[in-house]
Scaffold this active site. Sequence first.
Site, PDB file in Angstrom:
ATOM      1  N   CYS A 341       0.916  -1.212  -0.027  1.00 30.17           N
ATOM      2  CA  CYS A 341      -0.036   0.072  -0.013  1.00 30.17           C
ATOM      3  C   CYS A 341       0.948   1.498  -0.154  1.00 30.17           C
ATOM      4  O   CYS A 341       1.384   1.636  -1.044  1.00 30.17           O
ATOM      5  CB  CYS A 341      -0.925   0.138   1.124  1.00 30.17           C
ATOM      6  N   HIS A 425      -3.845  -5.265   0.414  1.00 29.84           N
ATOM      7  CA  HIS A 425      -3.780  -5.957   1.849  1.00 29.84           C
ATOM      8  C   HIS A 425      -3.695  -7.498   1.989  1.00 29.84           C
ATOM      9  O   HIS A 425      -4.773  -8.120   2.196  1.00 29.84           O
ATOM     10  CB  HIS A 425      -4.420  -5.201   3.016  1.00 29.84           C
ATOM     11  N   GLU A 427      -2.439  -9.234   4.050  1.00 28.44           N
ATOM     12  CA  GLU A 427      -2.449  -9.632   5.384  1.00 28.44           C
ATOM     13  C   GLU A 427      -3.809  -9.785   5.834  1.00 28.44           C
ATOM     14  O   GLU A 427      -4.600 -10.306   6.879  1.00 28.44           O
ATOM     15  CB  GLU A 427      -1.778  -8.769   6.516  1.00 28.44           C
TER      16      GLU A 427
HETATM   17  N1  LIG Z   1      -3.357   1.585   3.387  1.00 29.00           N
HETATM   18  C1  LIG Z   1      -2.554   2.473   3.030  1.00 29.00           C
HETATM   19  O1  LIG Z   1      -1.175   2.325   3.020  1.00 29.00           O
HETATM   20  C2  LIG Z   1      -3.042   3.801   2.239  1.00 29.00           C
HETATM   21  C3  LIG Z   1      -2.115   4.502   1.611  1.00 29.00           C
HETATM   22  C4  LIG Z   1      -1.993   5.877   1.269  1.00 29.00           C
HETATM   23  N2  LIG Z   1      -2.187   6.713   2.433  1.00 29.00           N
HETATM   24  C5  LIG Z   1      -3.390   6.047   0.294  1.00 29.00           C
HETATM   25  O2  LIG Z   1      -4.262   6.570   0.733  1.00 29.00           O
HETATM   26  O3  LIG Z   1      -3.293   5.869  -0.914  1.00 29.00           O
END
Ligand SMILES: NC(=O)CC[C@H](N)C(=O)O
Length: 451
Positions: A341, A425, A427
């Site tokens: 992410c 994600h 996980e």
């Molecule tokens: N879950 C995250 O790492 C979010 C990544 C980043 N902050 C976004 O909003 O795209």
Amino acid sequence: MAAVPHCAAPTKSLNPSSRCSLPRRNHSSLLLSRTLAPPLPLSRGAAINRPLKIQAAGSNQSLNSTVYVDASVERPWKTSDARLVLEDGSIWRAKSFGASGTQVGEVVFNTSLTGYQEILTDPSYAGQFVLMTNPHIGNTGVNPGDEESKQCFLAGLVIRSLSICTSNWRCTEPLGDYLAKRNIMAIYDVDTRAITRRLRQNGSLIGVLSTEKSQTDDELLEMARKWKIVGVDLVSGVSCSAPYVWSEETDTNWEFIDRKLDDTFHVVAYDFGIKHNILRRLASYGCKITVVPSNWPALETLKMKPDGVFLSNGPGDPSAVPYAVETVKEIVGKVPVFGICMGHQLLGQALGGKTFKMKFGHHGGNHPVSNLRSGRVEISAQNHNYAVDPATLPPGIEVTHINLNDNSCAGLACSELKLISLQYHPESSPGPHDSDPAFREFIQLMRASRG
Ligand SMILES: NC(=O)CC[C@H](N)C(=O)O
């Protein structure tokens, strides 16, 4: 009897100081009479210590009895006491639970059916109000095992209906108490579907949630319009302040992979807002993990001679943390790297690519992703508002995953540089486990790199 709004949790019974001296035989009439009596005052503050005449049901005669209603008498159900004012000028009246006050943030909608506690404790939601599209929230309460970080960093929670009771063997506390203790504002009985449609149509919106009557609608609107989230470093507010070692694996009751691999790998994990279940999954796959703060120098990391470096998820705009991009640049190519992410976005920028803000992002546990290398579709858990523009990446960087809802880039790899990354994600927590093999891929990269 007067209708109680279907999703309102009764908050208080009638004030015991209300006195009534009707004869006992009129008991059932009394209940009816009360509903026929003039409406009780709506305003909590207005003192009206005045007698109300009560009339027995079916009778024209006023009974010679008096009910005293004092200033603190409330309706036995909660009425709207909060406003969510969006920057587009719309005002949504709602009922508050959790903390009270005034809070500003970006409103995003999350389509997960379950897992509100993991969502509340995902540090990547810092600065955001999470609106759950699933209308019924709170029915499983909260429990210590589902925390994804030590704190709730989000701005607040917006839901349609708050469960009046909890029913789950793991529950240790109701949701409202949990949020109040953590000073997190929340509202229910608001049309979450209408707000979601607005966000889908117009894009994410800044909002101000307030329970304070002293604030006018215009003041709240101005606050929403002045507040900015783009370009703000939210990572430094959620990252750990010093390195620590993580060794906890996924609880054996919840484990679904075969026994972990025999060899162990030392992984340095950058905490940009890391979720506990990422650390548990890495540990279950045999990693010894040192978690380091977001501003930990690359040189110090390389001195630790790790088998691999993990770049975590984290809140906000990746362009607001250039120091982290520089760190990643210094690490890439030297040891295997896995980014999730925010980690994926930082990697994209470190490789020379650009990130951009999406219209309303991806937040939920039901996003289909095409894994272009395996040819399989994975149903994934997602939470991001930014994405890497694959057209800006240099040659040699492979797009490995595509989000099937909008064809955006959902994964990158480069075997020469020994890196993999996912925009979502693996996980889970909450979410489906389809993408868990990504952790095994990271292990394989580290093993291959050892030679
Ligand atoms: N879950 C995250 O790492 C979010 C990544 C980043 N902050 C976004 O909003 O795209």
